[in-house]
Enzyme design. Structure first.
Site, PDB file in Angstrom:
ATOM      1  CB  SER A 209      -9.175   8.011 -13.483  1.00 54.44           C
ATOM      2  OG  SER A 209      -8.790   7.311 -12.459  1.00 54.44           O
ATOM      3  CG  ASN A 210      -4.924   7.643  -9.929  1.00 51.89           C
ATOM      4  OD1 ASN A 210      -4.983   8.018  -8.689  1.00 51.89           O
ATOM      5  ND2 ASN A 210      -5.190   6.506 -10.107  1.00 51.89           N
TER       6      ASN A 210
ATOM      7  CG  HIS B 118      -0.631  -1.805  -5.156  1.00 53.16           C
ATOM      8  ND1 HIS B 118      -0.533  -2.560  -6.337  1.00 53.16           N
ATOM      9  CD2 HIS B 118      -1.240  -2.676  -4.444  1.00 53.16           C
ATOM     10  CE1 HIS B 118      -0.869  -3.822  -6.181  1.00 53.16           C
ATOM     11  NE2 HIS B 118      -1.328  -3.791  -4.823  1.00 53.16           N
TER      12      HIS B 118
ATOM     13  CB  VAL C 198       6.454  -6.274  -7.820  1.00 52.67           C
ATOM     14  CG1 VAL C 198       4.951  -5.784  -8.158  1.00 52.67           C
ATOM     15  CG2 VAL C 198       7.136  -6.568  -9.043  1.00 52.67           C
ATOM     16  CG  ASP C 199       2.852  -3.671  -6.006  1.00 54.56           C
ATOM     17  OD1 ASP C 199       2.937  -2.879  -6.791  1.00 54.56           O
ATOM     18  OD2 ASP C 199       1.962  -4.687  -6.467  1.00 54.56           O
TER      19      ASP C 199
ATOM     20  CB  ILE D  59       8.199  -5.642 -13.756  1.00 54.12           C
ATOM     21  CG1 ILE D  59       6.499  -6.235 -13.093  1.00 54.12           C
ATOM     22  CG2 ILE D  59       9.104  -5.914 -12.558  1.00 54.12           C
ATOM     23  CD1 ILE D  59       6.738  -7.791 -12.894  1.00 54.12           C
TER      24      ILE D  59
ATOM     25  CD  GLU E 148      -6.085   4.019  -6.880  1.00 57.78           C
ATOM     26  OE1 GLU E 148      -5.565   2.654  -6.959  1.00 57.78           O
ATOM     27  OE2 GLU E 148      -6.227   4.287  -8.256  1.00 57.78           O
TER      28      GLU E 148
HETATM   29  C1  GRF Z   1      -5.051   2.317 -10.178  1.00 55.90           C
HETATM   30  O1  GRF Z   1      -6.072   1.592  -9.404  1.00 55.90           O
HETATM   31  C2  GRF Z   1      -3.811   2.126  -9.618  1.00 55.90           C
HETATM   32  O2  GRF Z   1      -4.074   1.737  -8.160  1.00 55.90           O
HETATM   33  C3  GRF Z   1      -3.297   0.750 -10.430  1.00 55.90           C
HETATM   34  O3  GRF Z   1      -3.942   1.097 -11.726  1.00 55.90           O
HETATM   35  C4  GRF Z   1      -4.940   1.884 -11.706  1.00 55.90           C
HETATM   36  C5  GRF Z   1      -4.938   3.050 -12.627  1.00 55.90           C
HETATM   37  O4  GRF Z   1      -6.167   3.602 -12.745  1.00 55.90           O
HETATM   38  N1  GRF Z   1      -1.998   0.777 -10.372  1.00 55.90           N
HETATM   39  P1  GRF Z   1      -6.327   4.968 -13.622  1.00 55.90           P
HETATM   40  O5  GRF Z   1      -5.735   4.499 -15.012  1.00 55.90           O
HETATM   41  O6  GRF Z   1      -5.285   5.926 -13.014  1.00 55.90           O
HETATM   42  O7  GRF Z   1      -7.728   5.217 -13.779  1.00 55.90           O
END
Ligand code: GRF
Length: 226
Positions: free
Chosen positions: A34-35, A130, A165-166, A113, A195
């Site tokens: 979705s991002n 994240h 990580v993160d 990772i 996000e």
């Molecule tokens: C998001 O919540 C991001 O923070 C995490 O993985 C998810 C990815 O979501 N790292 P999408 O695939 O972009 O919908």
């Protein structure tokens, strides 16, 4: 669904930087994407000056691949299972990114990772999104863990990627309250919406730094006194 009118984003960047030529971006994703789709839409609407040169996914069934196909974005499926070790797997990814002259790598739901070698190959040029207010709740189950812990605030962070990580320098974060009737699903939805708001700014800020660094380097190389 609105994330919640009570959210807070910081820093409050007022505009997205302009890039000419457009910033060459490579997206690494393992999931629904979705991002990724949000970035495609912003780029298509000329709101974000990025050229998404490639999507790389380690998962052939991931929703992000269908989104790449539907939107004519070149993609590559590189599964770790096909390689003897992580080095070889990452070498393949790195060479795909280099072949596409990628300036910024965006981890948008990348569930693998990344090694120190990979980070070094793209020093200060990899960012991650994240679903927590880092440094709280690192790792794969950030939303579940924050519910378990009973915290009252959650959110998301965009940061530069370091070997740990993160971790790595934070670029932008969003915070929102966890309501009494929230559960994992409702929080996933609300956090995703946030996000989608902050990742474009994370990209824009990282791209701005990368372009300036490149400009400085080029100027140094031209200077007869350097
Ligand atoms: C998001 O919540 C991001 O923070 C995490 O993985 C998810 C990815 O979501 N790292 P999408 O695939 O972009 O919908």
């Amino acid at each position: 669904m609105k994330p919640n009118s009570n959210y807070l984003i910081s820093p409050e960047f007022t505009k997205l930087h302009k890039f000419s030529p457009k910033l060459k971006v490579g997206i690494l994703a393992s999931g629904d994407g979705s991002n990724f789709l949000n970035l495609i839409n912003l780029a298509n609407n000329f709101e974000l000056d990025i050229d998404i040169k490639i999507l790389i996914s380690n998962n052939s069934n991931a929703g992000c691949i269908k989104k790449a196909i539907d939107n004519n974005i070149p993609f590559s499926i590189i599964s770790d299972k096909e390689f003897k070790n992580r080095d070889l797997f990452e070498q393949e990814i790195i060479s795909k990114l280099n072949n596409n002259e990628i300036e910024l790598v965006v981890l948008a739901g990348w569930m693998k990772i990344i090694s120190g070698g990979f980070v070094k190959s793209f020093k200060n040029r990899i960012i991650n999104i994240h679903p927590s207010v880092l440094p709280s709740f690192k790792g794969k189950n950030a939303i579940k863990d924050s519910l378990k812990e009973g915290v009252h605030l959650t959110g998301c962070s965009v940061h530069f990627v370091e070997t740990e990580v993160d971790s790595g320098k934070l670029i932008i974060q969003a915070v929102l309250p966890i309501m009494a009737n929230d559960n994992e699903d409702s929080l996933i939805k609300k956090i995703h919406l946030l996000e989608h708001k902050i990742l474009p700014y994370g990209i824009s800020e990282a791209g701005y730094l990368i372009r300036n660094e490149t400009k400085d380097k080029n100027q140094k190389n031209l200077s007869p006194h350097s």
